[in-house]
Design a protein around this motif. Sequence first.
Motif, PDB file in Angstrom:
ATOM      1  N   THR A  64      51.598  66.363  75.781  1.00 14.86           N
ATOM      2  CA  THR A  64      52.006  66.330  74.595  1.00 14.86           C
ATOM      3  C   THR A  64      53.471  66.907  73.971  1.00 14.86           C
ATOM      4  O   THR A  64      53.539  66.723  72.899  1.00 14.86           O
ATOM      5  N   SER A  66      56.390  65.163  74.734  1.00  9.17           N
ATOM      6  CA  SER A  66      56.911  64.170  74.634  1.00  9.17           C
ATOM      7  C   SER A  66      57.880  64.180  73.286  1.00  9.17           C
ATOM      8  O   SER A  66      58.759  63.701  73.349  1.00  9.17           O
ATOM      9  N   ASN A 114      53.145  61.622  65.291  1.00 11.81           N
ATOM     10  CA  ASN A 114      52.042  62.234  65.956  1.00 11.81           C
ATOM     11  C   ASN A 114      50.803  61.442  66.341  1.00 11.81           C
ATOM     12  O   ASN A 114      49.798  61.660  66.566  1.00 11.81           O
ATOM     13  N   ASP A 116      50.238  59.647  68.854  1.00 13.38           N
ATOM     14  CA  ASP A 116      49.612  59.665  70.256  1.00 13.38           C
ATOM     15  C   ASP A 116      48.259  60.899  70.117  1.00 13.38           C
ATOM     16  O   ASP A 116      47.190  60.511  70.694  1.00 13.38           O
ATOM     17  N   ARG A 119      45.604  59.281  67.813  1.00 12.26           N
ATOM     18  CA  ARG A 119      44.760  58.264  68.687  1.00 12.26           C
ATOM     19  C   ARG A 119      43.721  58.977  69.682  1.00 12.26           C
ATOM     20  O   ARG A 119      42.512  58.441  69.908  1.00 12.26           O
TER      21      ARG A 119
END
Length: 176
Positions: A64, A66, A114, A116, A119
């Motif tokens: 997380t 990244s 955010n 990612d 999802r």
Amino acid sequence: QQVFGRPRRRRKPKYHPVSATVRVAVCGVCRLSGSKSGKAGAGVGAWFGRESECNLAEPLPLWTRSEPLTRNRADIWASIRALQRTDPGEDVVISTRSRYVVFGAEGKQTRRVNGDLWRVLQPLQEERWVSWNFVPAAKENEALAAAEFLANEGAALSQTGGRERESKQMGKDPGE
């Protein structure tokens, strides 16, 4: 009810009556917010109740990271981890001090940032009856204080390279 002799299809109501629910308080903390440096630490905490085996304190996982570490990312991840600890189909009430998470989860704001994490949260939320409860920071709340205590422990673990830590002691009040 019947319409013209045929049974009427039951639809999922927008607001489900709260009965036997799982109540959880979540919190995410971030030290050196917005940083990608190794010195930044972020942790999440979820408090299900005293002596609950579901209570958790853990650092934000490496995948997380990244994006720059922020409290918003930690708050979303805390909600994800709390939902992962419940069974599909359960009624879950999540209390948080993050207006960002509540509005994002309820679809009241865009989820471009955010994405990612949003999802990951969306399918977990669809499998359960989730109610979001925003608690202003000015209000004292024992559950949120315990979740914040656990999140700070998780952030400390991230800075020391520790792994997830769970114990019955974490279910106790932070002041004990």
